[in-house]
Design a protein around this motif. Structure first.
Motif, PDB file in Angstrom:
ATOM      1  N   VAL A  38      -2.727 -35.333  91.367  1.00  0.00           N
ATOM      2  CA  VAL A  38      -3.511 -34.860  90.130  1.00  0.00           C
ATOM      3  C   VAL A  38      -4.705 -34.066  90.357  1.00  0.00           C
ATOM      4  O   VAL A  38      -4.912 -33.099  89.601  1.00  0.00           O
ATOM      5  CB  VAL A  38      -4.094 -36.134  89.298  1.00  0.00           C
TER       6      VAL A  38
ATOM      7  N   PHE B 205      -1.197 -40.357  94.079  1.00  0.00           N
ATOM      8  CA  PHE B 205      -1.452 -39.908  92.698  1.00  0.00           C
ATOM      9  C   PHE B 205      -2.609 -39.159  92.525  1.00  0.00           C
ATOM     10  O   PHE B 205      -2.812 -38.078  92.051  1.00  0.00           O
ATOM     11  CB  PHE B 205      -1.318 -41.210  91.830  1.00  0.00           C
TER      12      PHE B 205
ATOM     13  N   ASP C  86      -0.295 -46.726  93.504  1.00  0.00           N
ATOM     14  CA  ASP C  86       0.259 -48.250  94.078  1.00  0.00           C
ATOM     15  C   ASP C  86       1.276 -47.719  95.048  1.00  0.00           C
ATOM     16  O   ASP C  86       1.291 -46.567  95.419  1.00  0.00           O
ATOM     17  CB  ASP C  86       0.899 -48.897  92.787  1.00  0.00           C
TER      18      ASP C  86
ATOM     19  N   LEU D 164      -4.742 -46.518  89.444  1.00  0.00           N
ATOM     20  CA  LEU D 164      -3.318 -46.293  89.094  1.00  0.00           C
ATOM     21  C   LEU D 164      -2.552 -45.818  90.377  1.00  0.00           C
ATOM     22  O   LEU D 164      -1.317 -45.789  90.163  1.00  0.00           O
ATOM     23  CB  LEU D 164      -3.336 -44.965  88.019  1.00  0.00           C
TER      24      LEU D 164
ATOM     25  N   GLN E 286     -11.320 -45.322  88.142  1.00  0.00           N
ATOM     26  CA  GLN E 286     -10.061 -45.938  87.112  1.00  0.00           C
ATOM     27  C   GLN E 286      -8.713 -45.288  87.614  1.00  0.00           C
ATOM     28  O   GLN E 286      -7.841 -46.002  87.493  1.00  0.00           O
ATOM     29  CB  GLN E 286     -10.404 -45.592  85.870  1.00  0.00           C
ATOM     30  N   LEU E 287      -8.845 -43.955  87.999  1.00  0.00           N
ATOM     31  CA  LEU E 287      -7.868 -43.188  88.321  1.00  0.00           C
ATOM     32  C   LEU E 287      -7.183 -44.007  89.888  1.00  0.00           C
ATOM     33  O   LEU E 287      -5.829 -43.912  89.852  1.00  0.00           O
ATOM     34  CB  LEU E 287      -7.883 -41.605  88.770  1.00  0.00           C
TER      35      LEU E 287
ATOM     36  N   ASN F 228       4.344 -47.044  94.922  1.00  0.00           N
ATOM     37  CA  ASN F 228       5.221 -46.067  94.283  1.00  0.00           C
ATOM     38  C   ASN F 228       4.760 -44.676  94.121  1.00  0.00           C
ATOM     39  O   ASN F 228       5.406 -43.839  94.214  1.00  0.00           O
ATOM     40  CB  ASN F 228       5.624 -46.499  92.929  1.00  0.00           C
ATOM     41  N   SER F 229       3.221 -44.531  93.822  1.00  0.00           N
ATOM     42  CA  SER F 229       2.601 -43.418  93.836  1.00  0.00           C
ATOM     43  C   SER F 229       1.279 -43.476  94.700  1.00  0.00           C
ATOM     44  O   SER F 229      -0.028 -43.529  94.238  1.00  0.00           O
ATOM     45  CB  SER F 229       2.395 -43.074  92.352  1.00  0.00           C
TER      46      SER F 229
END
Lengths: 185, 156
Positions: free
Chosen positions: A46, A42, A36, A34, A30-31, A38-39
């Motif tokens: 994290v 990510f 894309d 997130l 799921q992470l 732009n990140s």
């Protein structure tokens, strides 16, 4: 192109093995959704935060368990609570399960049990960190190769070595492995 | 993630939702959220958790404000900052989540409050619900729990 395909296959296989071994669960998948353009890093960012917090908490618990004047089990429980929360949130399944076992010994104020659990927790954390860092290295290598490939194709219109169909296949493999396609301008 | 302008047609949202696939529903939900300009307050002392919760909310177009302790949360609410959604962890620096929830409700805040915590027992769940939390969730906060809440905020 063969080495690029091999790298992609390695990434996919390694990613699958982390799930098979229970190192990570569906929350980790799921992470990655997130991420894309732009990140794009990510999950890596994290994970770095998690590693930092996890090491601090493990260290705090080790110090608390070594106190001669008496163990502050409330502090231990708060550390476990925080670590269970962050490990659940990042999808670190075995670390989370180690926290669950640890919590029961902490609740019973069993110092020896807590020490064993702390050792197990440290082991699971080290394993997770090594595995994820390897995964991220392969992921970054794949992305770099992909970017170089696209730039090469665009700047060498008449070049034959990397036809569009292979670029398309590489894109499919990256997406299938849960990654995102970097935008190359 | 590119966000389109809100459609402004609430009556057809249910039809679009029921007929759409996963990506279509996420886009529709982003439109709903942006139309309502939803803002959430996240109160969690753990950096990893609030970064993830913030990113999840952002992916649906929800603006967020994050604080890592209960004192800042209560001060913010007392200064008349308004939120559509407040997400609180049970164990946070200064005051625990239960006490913070009680204080926020005593100030008069009536927005949706979510308790998102690492460890949950039935007695804790009942205590939080009695204090004024609307939904009690064990971490991680995920779309399965968040999406119905965002849709409910739109209907309100």
């Amino acid at each position: 192109m063969d080495f690029v395909n091999q790298l992609q296959r390695k990434f996919i296989d390694y990613s699958s093995s982390l799930h098979r071994e229970g190192i990570v669960d569906d929350q980790f998948t799921q992470l990655r959704k997130l991420e894309d353009e732009n990140s794009p890093h990510f999950v890596m960012e994290v994970a770095s935060l998690f590693f930092e917090d996890c090491e601090k908490l493990i260290n705090n618990m080790a110090i608390a368990l070594e106190q001669k004047q008496g163990v502050d089990f409330k502090q231990i429980e708060e550390c476990i609570h925080q670590l269970k929360g962050s490990s659940s949130s990042i999808g670190a399944m075995r670390v989370k399960n180690a926290c669950i076992a640890f919590r029961s010994f902490s609740g019973a104020q069993n110092r020896e049990g807590c020490l064993r659990c702390l050792q197990q927790l440290s082991h699971e954390y080290s394993l997770l960190k090594n595995k994820l860092q390897t995964l991220f290295r392969v992921s970054v290598a794949s992305r770099c190769l992909y970017v170089c490939l696209v730039i090469f194709c665009r700047e060498n219109e008449h070049a034959e070595p990397f036809p569009d169909v292979l670029v398309f296949q590489l894109e499919k493999q990256i997406v299938a492995a849960g990654g995102s396609i970097p935008r190359v301008h | 993630m590119a966000h389109t302008l809100p459609s402004g047609d609430q009556a057809s949202d249910q039809d679009k939702w029921d007929s759409g696939g996963l990506e279509c529903n996420q886009q529709l939900l982003i439109e709903i959220v942006m139309r309502n300009r939803l803002i959430a307050l996240v109160v969690d002392g753990d950096t990893t958790c609030w970064v993830l919760e913030q990113e999840l909310l952002h992916s649906y177009g929800v603006q967020t404000l994050d604080v890592d302790n209960s004192r800042d949360a209560v001060d913010l609410i007392a200064s008349n900052a308004e939120f559509n959604l407040i997400i609180i962890e049970k164990i946070i620096p200064v005051l625990n989540g239960l006490e913070v929830t009680r204080q926020i409700r005593e100030i008069g805040v009536r927005c949706k409050m979510l308790e998102v915590t690492a460890c949950s027992g039935e007695s804790e769940r009942q205590a939080f619900l009695a204090t004024g939390v609307d939904v009690f969730i064990e971490k991680p906060l995920d779309p399965e729990h968040l999406v119905p809440i965002l849709r409910e905020l739109d209907r309100q």
